[in-house]
Design an enzyme around this catalytic site. Structure first.
Site, PDB file in Angstrom:
ATOM      1  N   LYS A 162      31.830  42.613  37.510  1.00 41.86           N
ATOM      2  CA  LYS A 162      30.518  41.980  37.389  1.00 41.86           C
ATOM      3  C   LYS A 162      29.601  42.746  36.435  1.00 41.86           C
ATOM      4  O   LYS A 162      28.834  42.139  35.679  1.00 41.86           O
ATOM      5  CB  LYS A 162      29.875  41.837  38.770  1.00 41.86           C
ATOM      6  CG  LYS A 162      30.635  40.876  39.678  1.00 41.86           C
ATOM      7  CD  LYS A 162      29.905  40.601  40.966  1.00 41.86           C
ATOM      8  CE  LYS A 162      30.745  39.735  41.909  1.00 41.86           C
ATOM      9  NZ  LYS A 162      31.163  38.450  41.320  1.00 41.86           N
ATOM     10  N   GLU A 251      33.001  33.219  42.595  1.00 46.99           N
ATOM     11  CA  GLU A 251      34.447  33.221  42.828  1.00 46.99           C
ATOM     12  C   GLU A 251      34.624  33.167  44.330  1.00 46.99           C
ATOM     13  O   GLU A 251      34.314  34.128  45.031  1.00 46.99           O
ATOM     14  CB  GLU A 251      35.080  34.471  42.209  1.00 46.99           C
ATOM     15  CG  GLU A 251      36.594  34.377  42.071  1.00 46.99           C
ATOM     16  CD  GLU A 251      37.310  34.860  43.314  1.00 46.99           C
ATOM     17  OE1 GLU A 251      37.718  33.987  44.120  1.00 46.99           O
ATOM     18  OE2 GLU A 251      37.439  36.064  43.489  1.00 46.99           O
ATOM     19  N   CYS A 285      42.094  36.801  47.378  1.00 45.52           N
ATOM     20  CA  CYS A 285      41.612  35.415  47.336  1.00 45.52           C
ATOM     21  C   CYS A 285      42.612  34.463  46.687  1.00 45.52           C
ATOM     22  O   CYS A 285      42.642  33.274  47.004  1.00 45.52           O
ATOM     23  CB  CYS A 285      40.274  35.349  46.613  1.00 45.52           C
ATOM     24  SG  CYS A 285      40.277  36.101  44.981  1.00 45.52           S
ATOM     25  N   GLU A 463      35.055  34.799  35.561  1.00 38.65           N
ATOM     26  CA  GLU A 463      34.934  36.229  35.329  1.00 38.65           C
ATOM     27  C   GLU A 463      36.072  36.650  34.406  1.00 38.65           C
ATOM     28  O   GLU A 463      37.153  36.067  34.432  1.00 38.65           O
ATOM     29  CB  GLU A 463      34.967  37.004  36.649  1.00 38.65           C
ATOM     30  CG  GLU A 463      33.748  36.705  37.502  1.00 38.65           C
ATOM     31  CD  GLU A 463      33.561  37.659  38.663  1.00 38.65           C
ATOM     32  OE1 GLU A 463      32.538  38.349  38.683  1.00 38.65           O
ATOM     33  OE2 GLU A 463      34.436  37.688  39.546  1.00 38.65           O
TER      34      GLU A 463
END
Length: 489
Positions: A162, A251, A285, A463
């Site tokens: 990030k 996300e 994830c 991202e």
């Protein structure tokens, strides 16, 4: 007594005390040991962090892109120099095996910062001729102060993902790590400061979801980048829009399909399936938890999967030989065990695992055995909902059209993969799958160059990759008139 003592907020280039008077505890999921007491940020602390970020951002944006690039490259050097130290901290905080954190978490985070450090000088505008005596040019300018809200499964990597594009583009970021794994983001803040990032450009505020809501709803935040669950993501998007129409990148969750066709190399397919379900104890994830296998090879494939599951080395995360550790918290353990019981109740056949591990050094940890279910149906809870734990569901299929329709029958769309020797079929299938991240004959790698993000309710924006850098800028268009101005009136 805790291992790491009292942890404070990081604002303005150094540690400061929170004004809330509140703390929360963080624990080692392998042993139950108290790792640290962490100060919880108040609304006043969030305001202070944002004001500090505004001041730092002005200095940071005034630097040349090359200056910013050099500072970020220095941060990369420091991350790599301290890889072992940071990996040890991440292992204690998350429960991940040290072999994993040494090779993945800090390494890949540093790679992303290095990637964007290289792109910082490539941020360019356009010049558009209109006529002989007039033209338009564009500037890509930083957004200002951004907020990052991290998840607990990859704390330092997510913080790197990030901050890297945000800082490369000249922004500042106020970052809130998950309260479950709050420690390594503070070390990243120290490294950025040591590397030469101006005070305030990266601030860390700690706390639960209420602190994230303060950031998301703050009118002086220009963009929010969030990693977490779908329901929380919806709240973030709603609050971001209602407060100031700020931009969002999210996300979110996934229930990703892995399709194994009848011509697949079964050893390769089994290796991929086990990695896609049990790496990081299944707390990824993008996990390929819905494993669709062609009916003609299902039994042989299942046998190879079970052989590999038996070889998984569950143990203390600090042991070099361990490749499967505990779940991150007692709450996550309870959630995963609940899903396992649901699978049993709905008629799935338990082929491996399915229990909490409690003997010996497992007694005080949050361990669940790697779990495989067969005879699964699409309507089962374990097949439809994200578990975020080491639970594989094996489903059989007969035709390409059938499996694609079933794979897409979900509100998630984060990842997907196919295993086949027929590359025409591989590409044809991938092009029809509704997922933002796809793999052919492999699984899981997300290099800095690869944009990652979801379709449908698995996310908004991306991202990594060049596109992400552009979304941390805003375009200013300027028309220049060199000739005579023709008045309207």
């Amino acid at each position: 007594m805790s291992v790491y003592g009292l942890q404070r907020l990081y604002i303005g280039g150094g540690y400061v005390d929170a004004t809330s008077g509140k703390t929360f505890d963080t624990f080692d999921p392998a042993t139950g040991d108290l790792l640290a007491q962490v100060q919880q940020a108040s609304a006043a602390d969030v305001d202070r962090a944002i004001a500090s970020a505004q001041e730092g951002q002005r200095e940071w944006a005034a630097m040349t892109a090359m200056q910013r690039s050099r500072i970020l490259r220095r941060a990369v050097e420091l991350l790599r120099e301290r890889n072992d130290e940071l990996a040890a901290l991440e292992t204690r905080d998350t429960g991940k095996p040290i072999a994993e954190t040494l090779a993945v978490d800090i390494v890949t985070g540093a790679d992303v910062i290095e990637y964007y450090a290289g792109l910082a000088t490539a941020i360019e505008g356009l010049q558009v001729p209109l006529r002989a005596d007039s033209f338009v040019y564009t500037r890509r300018e930083p957004l200002g102060v951004c907020a990052g809200i991290g998840a607990w499964n990859y704390p330092i990597q997510i913080a790197c993902w990030k901050t890297a594009p945000a800082l490369a583009a000249g922004n500042a970021m106020v970052f809130k790590p998950s309260e479950v794994t709050p420690l390594s983001a503070l070390k990243l803040a120290e490294i950025y400061t040591e590397a030469g990032v101006p005070a305030g450009v990266f601030n860390v505020v700690q706390g639960d979801g209420s602190v994230g809501a303060l950031l998301t709803g703050h009118p002086d935040i220009a963009k929010v980048s969030f990693t977490g669950g779908v329901e929380t993501g919806k709240k973030v998007m709603s609050l971001a829009g209602a407060s100031s129409l700020k931009e969002v990148t999210m996300e979110l969750g996934g229930k990703s399909p892995l399709i194994v066709f009848d011509d697949a190399d079964l050893d390769r397919a089994a290796d991929i399936a086990v990695t896609a379900n049990f790496f990081s104890s299944g707390q990824v994830c993008t996990n390929g938890t819905r494993v669709f296998v062609h009916r003609s090879i299902k039994d042989a494939f299942t046998q190879k999967v079970l052989e590999r599951v038996k070889r998984i080395r569950v143990g203390k995360p600090t042991d070099a030989d361990t490749n499967f550790g505990p779940l991150v918290s007692a709450a996550q353990l309870d959630k995963v065990l609940g899903f396992i019981e649901s699978g049993k109740a709905e008629g799935a056949k338990l082929l491996a695992g399915g229990t909490r591990l409690t003997e010996g050094h497992f007694a005080n940890g949050q361990y669940v055995a790697p779990t495989v279910f067969g005879d699964c149906r699409d309507d089962m809870k374990i097949v439809r909902e994200e578990i975020f734990g080491p639970v594989m569901s094996i489903l059989e299929f007969e035709s390409e059209d059938e499996v694609i329709a079933r794979a897409n029958d979900t509100h998630y769309g984060l990842a997907a993969g196919v295993v086949t020797e027929n590359l025409s079929r591989a590409h044809r299938t991938i092009h029809r799958l509704e997922a933002g991240i796809c793999w052919i004959n492999t699984w899981g790698e997300s290099p800095a160059e690869m944009p990652v993000g979801g379709y449908k309710q698995s996310g908004v924006g991306r991202e990594n990759g060049i596109t992400t850098l552009e979304h941390y800028t805003r375009i200013k268009s300027v028309q220049v008139e060199l000739g005579r101005y023709n008045p309207v009136f």
